[in-house]
Scaffold this motif. Structure first.
Motif, mmCIF file in Angstrom:
data_model
loop_
_atom_site.group_PDB
_atom_site.id
_atom_site.type_symbol
_atom_site.label_atom_id
_atom_site.label_comp_id
_atom_site.label_asym_id
_atom_site.label_seq_id
_atom_site.Cartn_x
_atom_site.Cartn_y
_atom_site.Cartn_z
ATOM 1 N N TYR A 172 20.247 9.245 35.060
ATOM 2 C CA TYR A 172 19.753 8.192 34.171
ATOM 3 C C TYR A 172 18.730 8.760 33.191
ATOM 4 N N ILE A 173 17.780 9.559 33.699
ATOM 5 C CA ILE A 173 16.758 10.156 32.828
ATOM 6 C C ILE A 173 17.408 11.096 31.829
ATOM 7 N N GLU A 174 18.416 11.846 32.281
ATOM 8 C CA GLU A 174 19.098 12.774 31.376
ATOM 9 C C GLU A 174 19.781 12.027 30.245
ATOM 10 N N ILE A 175 20.437 10.905 30.565
ATOM 11 C CA ILE A 175 21.120 10.125 29.537
ATOM 12 C C ILE A 175 20.124 9.520 28.561
ATOM 13 N N LYS A 176 19.010 8.981 29.107
ATOM 14 C CA LYS A 176 17.995 8.401 28.229
ATOM 15 C C LYS A 176 17.366 9.465 27.327
ATOM 16 N N THR A 177 17.179 10.680 27.867
ATOM 17 C CA THR A 177 16.635 11.768 27.052
ATOM 18 C C THR A 177 17.561 12.096 25.898
ATOM 19 N N LYS A 178 18.863 12.147 26.172
ATOM 20 C CA LYS A 178 19.831 12.420 25.117
ATOM 21 C C LYS A 178 19.830 11.312 24.061
ATOM 22 N N GLN A 179 19.646 10.059 24.517
ATOM 23 C CA GLN A 179 19.599 8.961 23.556
ATOM 24 C C GLN A 179 18.389 9.086 22.633
ATOM 25 N N VAL A 180 17.237 9.446 23.193
ATOM 26 C CA VAL A 180 16.026 9.615 22.383
ATOM 27 C C VAL A 180 16.201 10.764 21.402
ATOM 28 N N GLU A 181 16.791 11.884 21.890
ATOM 29 C CA GLU A 181 17.014 13.024 21.006
ATOM 30 C C GLU A 181 17.965 12.668 19.880
ATOM 31 N N SER A 182 19.016 11.891 20.201
ATOM 32 C CA SER A 182 19.961 11.481 19.162
ATOM 33 C C SER A 182 19.284 10.599 18.114
ATOM 34 N N LYS A 183 18.388 9.729 18.608
ATOM 35 C CA LYS A 183 17.674 8.863 17.674
ATOM 36 C C LYS A 183 16.751 9.670 16.778
ATOM 37 N N GLN A 184 16.098 10.699 17.358
ATOM 38 C CA GLN A 184 15.225 11.561 16.557
ATOM 39 C C GLN A 184 16.022 12.309 15.500
ATOM 40 N N ILE A 185 17.211 12.783 15.891
ATOM 41 C CA ILE A 185 18.067 13.489 14.926
ATOM 42 C C ILE A 185 18.495 12.557 13.801
ATOM 43 N N ALA A 186 18.798 11.286 14.169
ATOM 44 C CA ALA A 186 19.201 10.314 13.153
ATOM 45 C C ALA A 186 18.062 10.063 12.171
ATOM 46 N N ASN A 187 16.826 9.958 12.727
ATOM 47 C CA ASN A 187 15.671 9.758 11.843
ATOM 48 C C ASN A 187 15.465 10.962 10.927
ATOM 49 N N MET A 188 15.685 12.161 11.495
ATOM 50 C CA MET A 188 15.552 13.359 10.671
ATOM 51 C C MET A 188 16.588 13.364 9.547
ATOM 52 N N ASP A 189 17.819 12.919 9.839
ATOM 53 C CA ASP A 189 18.858 12.873 8.818
ATOM 54 C C ASP A 189 18.497 11.880 7.722
ATOM 55 N N GLU A 190 17.807 10.791 8.124
ATOM 56 C CA GLU A 190 17.424 9.780 7.136
ATOM 57 C C GLU A 190 16.495 10.371 6.090
ATOM 58 N N TYR A 191 15.664 11.320 6.498
ATOM 59 C CA TYR A 191 14.713 11.935 5.573
ATOM 60 C C TYR A 191 15.148 13.347 5.201
ATOM 61 N N SER A 192 16.439 13.576 5.144
ATOM 62 C CA SER A 192 16.954 14.900 4.817
ATOM 63 C C SER A 192 16.767 15.204 3.331
ATOM 64 N N ILE A 193 16.873 16.481 2.996
ATOM 65 C CA ILE A 193 16.762 16.901 1.595
ATOM 66 C C ILE A 193 17.887 16.287 0.762
ATOM 67 N N MET A 194 19.046 16.123 1.395
ATOM 68 C CA MET A 194 20.182 15.545 0.660
ATOM 69 C C MET A 194 19.861 14.122 0.192
ATOM 70 N N ASN A 195 19.245 13.318 1.073
ATOM 71 C CA ASN A 195 18.893 11.951 0.682
ATOM 72 C C ASN A 195 17.792 11.954 -0.379
ATOM 73 N N CYS A 196 16.859 12.910 -0.244
ATOM 74 C CA CYS A 196 15.795 12.997 -1.254
ATOM 75 C C CYS A 196 16.367 13.356 -2.622
ATOM 76 N N VAL A 197 17.319 14.296 -2.653
ATOM 77 C CA VAL A 197 17.932 14.696 -3.919
ATOM 78 C C VAL A 197 18.725 13.541 -4.519
ATOM 79 N N ALA A 198 19.408 12.790 -3.650
ATOM 80 C CA ALA A 198 20.187 11.645 -4.145
ATOM 81 C C ALA A 198 19.271 10.625 -4.820
ATOM 82 N N ARG A 199 18.087 10.393 -4.210
ATOM 83 C CA ARG A 199 17.145 9.458 -4.825
ATOM 84 C C ARG A 199 16.511 10.059 -6.079
#
Length: 447
Positions: A376-403
């Protein structure tokens, strides 16, 4: 309660993480008082005594020098005050140096070129084990004599006198004379008088006799621990430790005072002292460290306990992991569907039950519960890491260049903006604010 404490060690690896030796902590790197002097420091090591209650028949080794019952716990923490290693369960009478030596034998390591902040006892132990000249050397086995003090006059003892003392100690090794704290002052007076009656030509003081008893006790503990080392044997006929020269070198590093037994010196009182001290000395039988592999014990289910009560207990464990926030029901479903191979299975509507109400239900062992909680802890850890990666993608250089392309800037200004976007905090700030504010801020950063 016992089930809970059997599960906790299995989860320690999820919460006790060793520090990254390649990273200099921000509190060190950003403070000129500490950097570069402590750039290789990983944290601190210290010990503490945790009070405890225990049955009287095994309480003696847990009684510390302050005459209270405790266990000696060694902890390692980083500069964020997070524990990174724990060694617990040593009896309260065990010294800090012995607890540290045990932790090193069980896997605690200091990376090459790094160090921890420790007190004098730990420094002596680490110096001996790691042969680190950086920590300095100390004479007398790591004990420094205080200035202005004089050592006691030492008595000369022969083998027959040592045996006579041990015989007297055996004679007074009864509950009438010996308590959990050892022999009382009155009993020592009695032993001293009997010793003088049997050996009138020796006028040892009570303090000298007590010192000899402490010395014999210390040597017995040292030899007993040395015998447990890999490659070391004990010659029963000659009553001495036998080992190869290389092993003797390692033994002397761990036990500096064992050197006098290297030249085929016998210790014939070993068995007699074992009868006297076994059960009264700290041996670390209950010791457990956060890096050891977990061993789950199976619980025998009492047949008199109803299946409803057993099921309720497991339900309670699941509830402790699920809160009332949104998504709690999905987490509970996930916990119920972690089975067999440890993978989260999709929720399937339950088929109508064909069993009778009185049919006994299969109970889970501690190992099963611990495995479920780990997964259970392992799955929750992966979910948190995936969410962090998603947040990082939201602020990626590609999105900044698009704006950036929607702001009507020149080619030269866009090149300067790319330099600003190399910083992750700048990218997040640029994406979060409104368009006009972002443009004004970006122009200020490029100026």
């Amino acid at each position: 309660m016992n089930n809970f404490f059997n599960i906790v060690p299995a989860l320690s690896k999820h919460f006790l993480k060793p520090p990254n030796p390649a990273r200099v902590h921000l509190k060190i790197r950003n403070n000129p008082r500490f950097f570069p002097y402590f750039q290789n420091c990983l944290g601190a090591i210290d010990g503490t005594h945790v009070p405890m209650n225990i049955t009287g028949d095994i309480a003696t080794p847990f009684r510390n020098r302050k005459a209270t019952l405790s266990q000696n716990v060694m902890v390692v923490c980083d500069f964020d005050l997070n524990f990174t290693f724990i060694s617990c369960g040593w009896e309260g009478s065990a010294t800090d140096a012995r607890v540290l030596r045990s932790a090193i034998r069980k896997g605690f390591r200091v990376p090459e070129g790094k160090f921890y902040l420790v007190d004098g006892v730990a420094m002596s132990t680490m110096t001996n084990v790691r042969r680190s000249p950086r920590l300095g050397t100390q004479g007398n086995g790591g004990v420094t004599k205080k200035r202005g003090t004089s050592s006691k006059a030492r008595a000369s003892w022969k083998a027959d006198l040592e045996k006579a003392l041990v015989d007297l100690l055996h004679e007074h090794n009864t509950p009438q004379y010996r308590g959990q704290n050892g022999w009382s002052t009155d009993v020592w007076n009695r032993i001293t008088k009997k010793f003088h009656d049997n050996h009138p030509y020796k006028n040892y003081t009570k303090g000298q006799i007590q010192d000899k008893e402490k010395e014999l006790k210390r040597e017995y503990k040292m030899l007993k621990e040395a015998r447990q080392q890999s490659g070391v044997s004990w010659n029963e006929k000659r009553c001495m430790v036998e080992a190869d020269p290389e092993l003797w070198d390692n033994l002397i590093i761990s036990f500096p005072k064992i050197g006098k037994f290297r030249s085929n010196k016998a210790f014939p009182l070993f068995d007699a002292l074992g009868e006297l001290y076994d059960g009264h000395l700290a041996e670390g039988n209950y010791n457990f460290t956060s890096t050891e592999p977990t061993q789950h014990t199976q619980v025998e289910v009492n047949p008199e306990v109803s299946s409803v009560e057993a099921t309720h207990s497991h339900h309670d464990i699941g509830e402790t992991l699920v809160d009332d926030t949104q998504g709690g029901m999905q987490e509970a479903s996930m916990m119920e569907n972690i089975v067999g191979n440890g993978e989260a299975q999709p929720t399937v509507p339950a088929a109508p039950s064909t069993s009778t109400e009185n049919e006994p239900k299969k109970h889970r062992s501690n190992g099963d519960i611990a495995a479920i909680m780990e997964k259970y802890i392992e799955i929750k850890t992966k979910q948190v890491e995936s969410k962090q990666i998603a947040n990082m993608d939201e602020y990626s250089i590609m999105n900044c260049v698009a704006r950036l392309n929607t702001m009507g800037l020149s080619q030269e200004e866009k090149v300067k903006a790319l330099q600003v976007f190399k910083n992750a905090d700048n990218r997040e700030l640029f994406i979060c604010v409104d368009m006009d504010t972002a443009l004004m801020w970006l122009q200020g950063e490029m100026a």
